[in-house]
Design an enzyme around this catalytic site. Structure first.
Site, short mmCIF file in Angstrom:
data_model
loop_
_atom_site.label_atom_id
_atom_site.label_comp_id
_atom_site.label_asym_id
_atom_site.label_seq_id
_atom_site.Cartn_x
_atom_site.Cartn_y
_atom_site.Cartn_z
N SER A 90 0.85 -1.19 0.00
CA SER A 90 0.00 0.00 0.00
C SER A 90 0.88 1.24 0.00
O SER A 90 1.99 1.22 0.54
CB SER A 90 -0.88 0.01 1.25
N TYR A 103 -1.80 -1.31 10.20
CA TYR A 103 -1.89 -1.51 8.74
C TYR A 103 -0.55 -1.19 8.07
O TYR A 103 -0.07 -1.95 7.22
CB TYR A 103 -3.00 -0.60 8.20
#
Ligand SMILES: NC(=O)c1ccc[n+]([C@@H]2O[C@H](COP(=O)([O-])OP(=O)(O)OC[C@H]3O[C@@H](n4cnc5c(N)ncnc54)[C@H](O)[C@@H]3O)[C@@H](O)[C@H]2O)c1
Length: 211
Positions: A90, A103
């Site tokens: 990401s 995350y």
């Protein structure tokens, strides 16, 4: 042809069974792997993240990628004709800022896995790359919880209300990319056009990392 199976990426036995069945059914080899499953968390301060939620996120988003690799790579090596593995990281792993520590830690771990595997699998001509998307137009960002965190000033914020906020994160003047922008990059990485590309982190991020 497609053989679709549902499996939890945390469950090595289930992932292995799905893969083994697919490889047996579709010609005995495995050429292309995309490890894409992941979950996101809440934008809270790191020390306020619930321990069980931390563990669940790391389990799905990082360990799930490892499980996929563990189940898939032996098939690829056995087939002996190289291949392409793309791991979904990401843009969150490339930028600074508070929030989403669980995350970001998982997605940074995915980048480490990518580089390690690229080194280990090069001799088999198996290429391993990571993609790092900015916000993508999927339920992961298009949901009430995220709308509310972007627009706490509104009683019922929706998709249109958060566009401007998302857009401030990107260099190009768009709030998010489409799913096809990410899958196009994965298809390219898997193709012979990218035959000598391995170990790279490919942002599909509208310039997000330079903002
Ligand atoms: N949407 C974004 O803004 C964005 C940005 C950068 C990276 N990503 C990454 O892209 C990937 C796909 O996310 P998305 O945007 O499609 O999100 P999504 O929430 O729409 O889809 C996530 C997918 O992961 C699957 N999944 C979740 N837990 C699983 C588990 N334990 N076992 C098997 N499958 C499981 C879900 O079934 C779903 O299909 C994720 O790794 C995500 O972190 C998304």
């Amino acid at each position: 042809r497609i053989l679709a199976r549902r499996a939890d990426v945390r469950d090595l036995g289930a992932v292995r069974a799905a893969l083994d069945e697919g490889v047996a059914e579709l010609g005995g080899r495995l050429d292309i792997v995309c490890a894409n499953a992941g979950i996101i968390s809440q934008p809270v301060a790191t020390w306020e993240i619930d321990l069980d939620q931390w563990r669940e996120l790391i389990d799905v988003t990082l360990t799930g990628v490892f499980v996929t690799i563990k189940a898939a790579v032996p098939h690829m090596i056995a087939a002996g004709n190289g291949g392409s593995i793309t791991l979904t990281s990401s843009g969150a792993a490339l930028i600074s800022g508070g929030g989403f520590a669980d995350y970001k830690a998982a997605k940074s771990g995915v980048l480490s896995l990518t580089r390690t595997l690229a080194c280990e699998l090069a001799e088999h001509f198996i290429r391993v790359n990571a993609i790092c998307p900015t916000a993508v137009d999927t339920p992961m960002i298009q949901n009430e919880t995220l709308y509310r965190s972007f627009r706490p000033d509104l009683p019922n914020p929706g998709r249109e209300d958060v566009k401007a906020g998302f857009q401030t994160m990107n260099l190009l003047p768009i709030p998010w990319v489409d799913v096809a922008d990410v899958s196009n990059a994965i298809v390219w990485l898997a193709s012979d056009a990218a035959r000598y590309i391995t170990g790279v982190t490919l942002p599909v991020d509208a310039g997000n990392q330079h903002k």
